[in-house]
Design a protein around this motif. Structure first.
Motif, short mmCIF file in Angstrom:
data_model
loop_
_atom_site.label_atom_id
_atom_site.label_comp_id
_atom_site.label_asym_id
_atom_site.label_seq_id
_atom_site.Cartn_x
_atom_site.Cartn_y
_atom_site.Cartn_z
N PRO A 198 0.79 -1.23 0.00
CA PRO A 198 0.00 0.00 0.00
C PRO A 198 0.83 1.29 0.00
O PRO A 198 0.48 2.23 -0.69
CB PRO A 198 -0.81 -0.08 1.28
CG PRO A 198 -0.61 -1.42 1.85
CD PRO A 198 0.49 -2.10 1.13
N ILE A 199 1.91 1.32 0.79
CA ILE A 199 2.65 2.58 0.91
C ILE A 199 3.25 2.94 -0.44
O ILE A 199 3.15 4.08 -0.91
CB ILE A 199 3.74 2.47 1.99
CG1 ILE A 199 3.08 2.19 3.34
CG2 ILE A 199 4.56 3.75 2.05
CD1 ILE A 199 3.98 2.25 4.52
N ARG A 200 3.86 1.95 -1.06
CA ARG A 200 4.50 2.21 -2.35
C ARG A 200 3.46 2.65 -3.38
O ARG A 200 3.68 3.60 -4.13
CB ARG A 200 5.20 0.93 -2.81
CG ARG A 200 5.79 1.00 -4.17
CD ARG A 200 6.73 -0.18 -4.35
NE ARG A 200 7.41 -0.13 -5.60
CZ ARG A 200 6.98 -0.78 -6.69
NH1 ARG A 200 5.86 -1.48 -6.63
NH2 ARG A 200 7.66 -0.70 -7.80
N ARG A 201 2.33 1.96 -3.39
CA ARG A 201 1.30 2.30 -4.36
C ARG A 201 0.78 3.71 -4.12
O ARG A 201 0.57 4.48 -5.05
CB ARG A 201 0.17 1.28 -4.28
CG ARG A 201 -0.97 1.54 -5.23
CD ARG A 201 -0.47 1.54 -6.67
NE ARG A 201 -1.51 1.97 -7.59
CZ ARG A 201 -2.33 1.13 -8.21
NH1 ARG A 201 -2.21 -0.17 -8.02
NH2 ARG A 201 -3.25 1.59 -9.03
N ARG A 202 0.61 4.04 -2.84
CA ARG A 202 0.10 5.37 -2.52
C ARG A 202 1.08 6.43 -3.01
O ARG A 202 0.69 7.45 -3.59
CB ARG A 202 -0.11 5.49 -1.01
CG ARG A 202 -0.60 6.83 -0.53
CD ARG A 202 -2.05 7.05 -0.93
NE ARG A 202 -2.55 8.35 -0.52
CZ ARG A 202 -3.14 8.57 0.64
NH1 ARG A 202 -3.30 7.59 1.49
NH2 ARG A 202 -3.58 9.77 0.93
N ILE A 203 2.37 6.18 -2.78
CA ILE A 203 3.40 7.13 -3.22
C ILE A 203 3.32 7.32 -4.74
O ILE A 203 3.32 8.44 -5.24
CB ILE A 203 4.81 6.62 -2.79
CG1 ILE A 203 4.96 6.74 -1.28
CG2 ILE A 203 5.91 7.39 -3.52
CD1 ILE A 203 6.23 6.12 -0.73
N MET A 204 3.19 6.20 -5.45
CA MET A 204 3.15 6.31 -6.90
C MET A 204 1.85 6.93 -7.40
O MET A 204 1.86 7.73 -8.33
CB MET A 204 3.38 4.93 -7.54
CG MET A 204 4.78 4.40 -7.29
SD MET A 204 5.24 3.04 -8.40
CE MET A 204 4.02 1.83 -8.02
N ASP A 205 0.73 6.58 -6.74
CA ASP A 205 -0.55 7.17 -7.13
C ASP A 205 -0.53 8.69 -6.98
O ASP A 205 -1.26 9.40 -7.66
CB ASP A 205 -1.69 6.60 -6.27
CG ASP A 205 -2.20 5.27 -6.80
OD1 ASP A 205 -1.82 4.89 -7.93
OD2 ASP A 205 -2.98 4.60 -6.10
N MET A 206 0.30 9.19 -6.06
CA MET A 206 0.39 10.63 -5.86
C MET A 206 1.29 11.27 -6.92
O MET A 206 1.60 12.45 -6.84
CB MET A 206 0.94 10.95 -4.47
CG MET A 206 0.01 10.57 -3.35
SD MET A 206 -1.44 11.60 -3.28
CE MET A 206 -0.93 12.84 -2.12
N GLY A 207 1.74 10.49 -7.86
CA GLY A 207 2.53 11.06 -8.95
C GLY A 207 4.02 10.92 -8.78
O GLY A 207 4.79 11.45 -9.57
N LEU A 208 4.46 10.26 -7.72
CA LEU A 208 5.90 10.07 -7.53
C LEU A 208 6.33 8.81 -8.28
O LEU A 208 6.62 7.79 -7.68
CB LEU A 208 6.25 9.99 -6.04
CG LEU A 208 5.79 11.17 -5.18
CD1 LEU A 208 6.38 11.08 -3.78
CD2 LEU A 208 6.17 12.51 -5.79
N VAL A 209 6.33 8.92 -9.62
CA VAL A 209 6.72 7.78 -10.45
C VAL A 209 8.11 8.05 -11.03
O VAL A 209 8.56 9.20 -11.04
CB VAL A 209 5.70 7.56 -11.59
CG1 VAL A 209 4.41 7.00 -11.04
CG2 VAL A 209 5.45 8.83 -12.37
#
Lengths: 707, 73
Positions: B23-34
């Motif tokens: 979840p944490i990683r996905r949340r970070i990426m969903d916020m645009g930190l790709v």
């Protein structure tokens, strides 16, 4: 006139102004509840418009639609299972890039969409947005709106009807992924038996056990399988268990070909799509819309000033809630007493008048007395949230709160807990994460609330010198805080273990809230309290009244000689006597037991029950001057109870820790949607109170302090 | 390996990858930190943790332990 029914769901990022748009569309005709089984709030409103009866569902604000958070699961399940006729995706036009990311995922659910570009006025200051081009590129009709000024509301409704009545206005545009991923999506769809089909029907069982068939977009299912989405993988496993190795192989191939895991690639490609659209349809001017916010933050989040400013704002919030609320509460008190007096004068003294006055009117008063606090607190919280300061408060405090296993935002409810646990429990709604919320809710009652103060005041006056009194009082508040932090850590480690929740949180730009938003928010909370918690508090008050009133006569069917005898023989008195062996090791007798039972209703009642038990009548006390009243009351308690200062201290400790009042339990029941957590709170606080009191009492005896 | 945690206020960095899973990683990426995203480190919270970064037009706060999973180029 016969109305055609229409269901519209609003989706969007937190801070995109979704609630404002919802309020604009539905006005005050809203219904707030919870989704079944989860603590996610469900808001609905109904309006009639041009021959339609439109139900508007406000989905929780989310950044994506992965299955990790309850909010996201609820959102996508409402879309897939309740099949609204239209999804209105509200986006912050001034922060389009990130907001469109959710849009890209909503598109994949293949439901009719309408894009509302909210806060267009702010966006247009720094960007030139080509709305038609944007609509064409996304394949979704768009509406320009400024929620805070109620602009665009009519257009949203008109466009919604157009979208529902005409099939499609723009050619479909699918979010395309890189070809390695597209190959796997095709492969997985073939394995599911949905090679050329857009939709796949899967039989599933509902919570009640009955079988229903749900249709899912097959491409979306394949995407979710590649993402390793738990819910969808389980769903597919029920119909195509043989596919599980295929899914693993697909993900492996992507990893080998691209060198990155599938989940990352999918998110990256969605952002690539969104950025492409954004850069084509929007041209940025020089002005930076963030500059004002950045200037404010350089002060509010300043390393030196951040904490003092935060504490100042919290002080204001506390004062607003309690200092401003106090006179209002007095009025309610006066009003309720006047009503009680009037009723007493109207009817003969007896059981019925006692039920009416002490049971019902007293109970209603007990519900109403919290209202000023709740209304004012939620006005304050709505202000903090809508301006954007609430996330800053979390940012400032998280360093401390995180160490206790809590979230930066847990600070607000815990602070309010010093005033009253009831609004404090309700204030945990600002925490989005259910585990953070639950832990905060469980430990907040340990913050010493205002109703415990009269108990402390009385016992300190009776058993401690004025010089020691301050320290005794301070020690109680401090022990409450230490226990709250300790219990939070324990709950986080043993009761609700698992990965810590991410603190990835947006710090939105500062905004002026609208009066309408503040009022609706305030009213919503107040109504929720009255409707859900209020009825329960009333029922419990009547139950308590019964415990203390019955039986009316003694074994020989004679009236009791006085109030003390009556109380001793009441069911509550019997409970007090029954628990005596349990509380004896703490130095308490049955009278203390009765007083503690009465404290379940409200902690301050402990004092008046002790008065009755030690035969201190009101006239004794009231005859004297107010200042002396406490003194003489305290003196009698000291003379009659036979307590040592140690026992008095232990009693204060026990009062601090054991069961928060029934109103708090009722609110916990309401907020957690069940009896499990309120009962757990009752259980753990009693055990904790007993253990702490026992340790302190025994240590005091052994060390010879206060005996 | 330089991570987002190593940036000082005012410094910029470009994301290479986000470590971890769930979840944490996905949340970070969903916020645009790709991967490929450029970030500016804005400030530390008054207590030193969390931190605030600026990403494509909005501000984001994350804890240092989360920032440490974001590897920069």
């Amino acid at each position: 006139m016969e109305y055609k029914k229409l269901v519209i769901a609003l989706a969007g990022n937190p801070n995109a102004g979704k609630t404002t748009i919802f309020n604009n569309i539905t006005g005050s005709r809203q219904h707030v509840g919870n989704y079944p089984g989860v603590t996610v709030e469900k808001k609905e409103g109904k309006i009639t418009y041009q021959g339609y009866e439109i139900t508007v569902i406000d989905l929780p604000g989310t950044y994506g639609l992965s299955g990790y958070s309850p909010d996201e699961l609820v959102s996508r399940n409402v879309i897939l299972k309740e099949k609204p006729d239209l999804i209105v995706n509200v986006v912050d036009a001034s922060n389009l890039e990130r907001n469109l990311y959710l849009t890209s995922q909503l598109k994949e659910l293949e439901v009719p969409l309408l894009l509302v570009l909210n806060m267009a006025d702010v966006a247009e200051q720094s960007n030139k947005i080509d709305y038609t081009l944007l609509a064409t590129l996304l394949g979704i009709p768009t509406v320009r709106a400024v929620g805070s000024k109620n602009e665009g509301t009519e257009e949203i409704l008109q466009q919604a009807l157009r979208s529902v009545e005409n099939e499609r206005q723009f050619p479909e545009r699918v979010v395309r992924y890189r070809h390695e991923i597209e190959d796997e999506l095709l492969y997985l769809r073939k394995q599911m038996g949905a090679a050329g089909q857009k939709k796949l029907e899967i039989a599933a069982s509902t919570e009640s056990g009955s079988a229903v068939a749900l249709t899912y977009p097959s491409r979306w299912l394949a995407v979710k399988l590649l993402e390793n989405d738990r819910e969808i993988t389980q769903l597919i496993a029920t119909v195509h268990p043989e596919m599980l190795p295929d899914i693993l192989k697909s993900r492996e191939r992507i990893q080998n070909l691209i060198g990155d895991d599938a989940e990352t690639c999918l998110v990256e490609d969605r952002y690539a799509f969104v950025r492409g659209v954004y850069h084509e349809a929007c041209k940025a001017h020089a002005m930076d819309r963030l500059s004002v916010t950045e200037k404010i933050d350089s002060v509010l989040l300043n390393r030196a000033l951040g904490i003092p400013i935060f504490l100042g704002i919290m002080w204001l919030l506390f004062q607003l809630t309690f200092a401003l609320g106090a006179p209002l509460m007095d009025w309610i008190d006066v009003g309720v007493s006047a009503l009680a007096g009037w009723v007493l004068a109207q009817m003969p003294e007896g059981l019925l008048s006692s039920l009416l006055v002490d049971g019902i009117i007293g109970g209603v008063g007990g519900v109403l007395v919290f209202l000023p606090n709740i209304v004012l607190l939620f006005l304050g919280i709505a202000l903090l949230e809508s301006t954007g300061y609430m996330s800053r408060a979390a940012f400032v405090m998280d360093g401390i709160m995180h160490r206790a296993g809590l979230h930066g935002k847990s600070f607000v409810p815990m602070l309010i807990g010093f005033g009253c646990s009831v609004p404090a429990i309700m204030a945990t709604r600002t925490l989005e994460n259910p585990r953070d919320r639950l832990v905060t809710m469980l430990v907040t009652p340990l913050m010493s609330c205002g109703a415990r103060l009269p108990v402390y005041t009385l016992l300190i006056a009776a058993f401690f010198s004025p010089q020691a009194g301050g320290n005794v009082l301070f020690s109680l508040y401090l022990i409450g805080i230490i226990l709250a932090i300790g219990m939070a850590r324990i709950f986080r480690t043993y009761l609700l273990p698992g990965e810590t929740e991410p603190f990835v949180m947006e710090l939105p730009i500062y905004r002026m809230p609208t009066l309408k938003y503040l009022l609706i928010h305030m009213w919503e909370r107040t109504w929720l309290y009255l409707q859900k918690a209020g009825t329960l508090i009333l029922a419990m008050s009547i139950l308590m009244w019964g415990l203390f009133t019955f039986p009316l006569t003694n074994a020989q069917e004679n009236q009791f000689a006085d109030a003390t005898q009556q109380l001793e023989s009441s069911y509550a008195g019997k409970v007090g006597k029954a628990i005596e062996p349990l509380i004896k090791p703490l130095g308490f007798d049955w009278k203390t037991g009765v007083a503690l039972v009465s404290g379940l209703g409200a902690k301050e009642i402990v004092v008046s029950t002790m008065g009755t038990l030690y035969s201190i009548t009101d006239s004794d006390v009231l005859a004297e001057e107010e200042d002396h009243a406490v003194q003489s009351f305290a003196q009698r308690v000291r003379e009659q109870s036979g307590f040592t200062p140690l026992v008095a201290y232990v009693l204060m400790l026990f009062t601090l820790i054991y069961v928060p009042c029934l109103a708090t339990i009722a609110v916990i029941k309401r907020e957690t949607n069940g009896w499990k957590w309120p009962l757990f709170t009752v259980g753990y606080t009693i055990v904790l109170a007993w253990v702490v009191s026992f340790v302190v009492y025994r240590a005091g005896l052994w060390l010879g302090i206060g005996i | 390996m330089r991570t987002l945690k190593d940036l000082r206020p005012g410094e910029k960095g470009r994301i290479k990858m986000v470590k971890g899973n769930g979840p944490i990683r996905r949340r970070i990426m969903d916020m645009g930190l790709v991967p490929g995203t450029e970030l500016v480190m804005e400030r530390y919270a008054p207590l030193g943790d969390p931190i605030e970064v600026k990403n494509h037009g909005f501000h984001l706060s994350l804890r240092k332990e989360e920032a440490d999973t974001i590897i920069l180029e």
